[in-house]
Design an enzyme around this catalytic site. Sequence first.
Site, PDB file in Angstrom:
ATOM      1  N   GLY A   4       0.791  -1.219   0.000  1.00 20.95           N
ATOM      2  CA  GLY A   4       0.000   0.000   0.000  1.00 20.95           C
ATOM      3  C   GLY A   4       0.821   1.266   0.000  1.00 20.95           C
ATOM      4  O   GLY A   4       0.279   2.367  -0.025  1.00 20.95           O
TER       5      GLY A   4
ATOM      6  N   HIS B  12      -0.002   5.229   7.394  1.00 19.99           N
ATOM      7  CA  HIS B  12      -1.110   4.280   7.465  1.00 19.99           C
ATOM      8  C   HIS B  12      -2.408   4.984   7.857  1.00 19.99           C
ATOM      9  O   HIS B  12      -3.404   4.334   8.169  1.00 19.99           O
ATOM     10  CB  HIS B  12      -0.807   3.174   8.487  1.00 19.99           C
ATOM     11  CG  HIS B  12       0.503   2.511   8.278  1.00 19.99           C
ATOM     12  ND1 HIS B  12       1.589   2.727   9.103  1.00 19.99           N
ATOM     13  CD2 HIS B  12       0.921   1.661   7.322  1.00 19.99           C
ATOM     14  CE1 HIS B  12       2.616   2.021   8.665  1.00 19.99           C
ATOM     15  NE2 HIS B  12       2.228   1.365   7.588  1.00 19.99           N
TER      16      HIS B  12
ATOM     17  N   ASP C 229     -19.527  24.361 -21.427  1.00 21.70           N
ATOM     18  CA  ASP C 229     -19.100  24.267 -20.034  1.00 21.70           C
ATOM     19  C   ASP C 229     -19.419  25.523 -19.227  1.00 21.70           C
ATOM     20  O   ASP C 229     -18.970  25.674 -18.094  1.00 21.70           O
ATOM     21  CB  ASP C 229     -17.600  23.963 -19.936  1.00 21.70           C
ATOM     22  CG  ASP C 229     -16.768  24.902 -20.793  1.00 21.70           C
ATOM     23  OD1 ASP C 229     -17.332  25.875 -21.313  1.00 21.70           O
ATOM     24  OD2 ASP C 229     -15.558  24.649 -20.941  1.00 21.70           O
TER      25      ASP C 229
END
Length: 589
Positions: free
Chosen positions: A58, A221, A401
């Site tokens: 990861g 993490h 747009d």
Amino acid sequence: MTSKKLVNTVAGCADDALAGLVACNPNLHLLQGHRVALRSDLDSLKGRVALLSGGGSGHEPAHAGFVGKGMLTGVIAGAVFTSPAVGSILAAIRAVAQAGTVGTLLIVKNYTGDRLNFGLAREQARAEGIPVEMVVIGDDSAFTVLKKAGRRGLCGTVLIHKVAGALAEAGVGLEEITNRVSVVAKAMGTLGVSLSSCSVPGSRPTFELSPDEVELGLGIHGEAGVRRIKMASADEIVTLMLDHMTNSSNVSHVPVQSGSSVVLMVNNLGGLSFLELGIMADAAVRSLEGRGVKIARALVGTFMSALEMPGISLTLLLVDEPLLKLIDAETTASAWPNVAKVSVTGRKRSRAAPAEPLEVPDSTATGGLASRQTVLVLERVCATLLGLEEHLNALDRAAGDGDCGTTHSRAARAIQGWLKEGPPPASPAQLLSKLSLLLLEKMGGSSGALYGLFLTAAAQPLKAKTDLPAWSAAMDAGLEAMQKYGKAAPGDRTMLDSLWAAGQELQAWKSPGANLFHVLTKAVQVSEAGTQPPRKTGLEPLGSHLYVTLNKLISFLYLFPPLNRDRSTYLRGTVRLREMCSPSTVSRT
């Protein structure tokens, strides 16, 4: 709710990811039965020190992306954000020992699971008679008061891989490599910041942030940082990060001060766009140099990610020339960037733009009166466009747009600013050329390019003459250029249709005795009548550009010498043209 991931199975994603990297990199081999990647030329390392690292998956490209000559010998991968198994670490140590290496250095990030598993494998290998050492890297500069576990291992670990790899490639022994990288690790600090969390495959996001919050000092993490701050500009966030990292009252600070020489690493935590990464890198360089710090090298990219976390970490490593040579040493590791071996600070970063060619005196200039009238028409066109900004955006939202009004307002403001700098050129050719350059530089988008093309080409026939045939030729030249590069044709329902219809009527000016005002009025009428409801095509919608088309024709009206002399005709004509440019007229069309 779990986040979507492109995986085969949650349980097998770490194995599949490592297998894919090895499959595409002939310099790597998998160790059968283990989640281990080793150099494919392992047998060439006989008599040298092997370097093994790893950790949870990861964090790609860490750790397998840094395996290669001049860096790591191999890596051991765990499941996502999970320490690798002791058995796999021990198998990797045995494999490199069997290849004839003289010892193994384990480079481990300071997380409890990694320390335990790598440490246990080391003890078992030593019991088997294999010389193994271990360095634990803790480069986190987040916590002002150290916890018992110490500083976390973050992206700075990759720099240790590089230094140790260069030493091993040079034939340095195990004990010396261990001692030297231990010293280097103490001269380094890393701090991360994230806009939101990541999510482990099969799980929900690891933490939640409010839309206006940023997490400062978090781990790789998703562990909590030191605090949450309010969203701010890139410059402000970088300043806050560097202040925190270098504050001497912070026990985990990196001792960088004015006069220091550093390697800067700007690391994408996985989900930050390249645009933002460049902005943050620029902010970091400016902030450090503003503090008197010399940036010897700057590494910008993704080195140690946290899955798809949208954030960055900054790493500072104090360096001298011997250490810099190790950073610069060659490596075949696929994820190490090809960094120029020159200092960032002190290097020239720009060059002077080419001077514009000197303008040739134009015999077609019509004098001060025409110039003043040019200013009047340009100011009126600009004011009209600014007043219609929201209306044009609304028209454009029906088929595009929704930025047509904004784009034209940007052009109008640029022209207004230019007019304040001094009178515009009296020559029609030079006027159109100047307007072309201004729109190309300031307007942006396809509109700026198309108008720039039109005006550049239209200026050419007006260099020699400015009579009615020349103006008709100018219209032809502008339309031809728009068709050539814009790839639109009459009938495609683009802005070209309106201009094309007007251009066809202006052909009458090429005939002797043509009535200027009659032809121009008819040109505006056919331009209006030829407008179709807008739709999205390769060019901007026609409906959004009708005002501009009509105002261009009014601009031409101002510039013609016959009308400059006939004010009553001019006033009658422009009143009619203003009516035709009104929002209600265009809306009905």
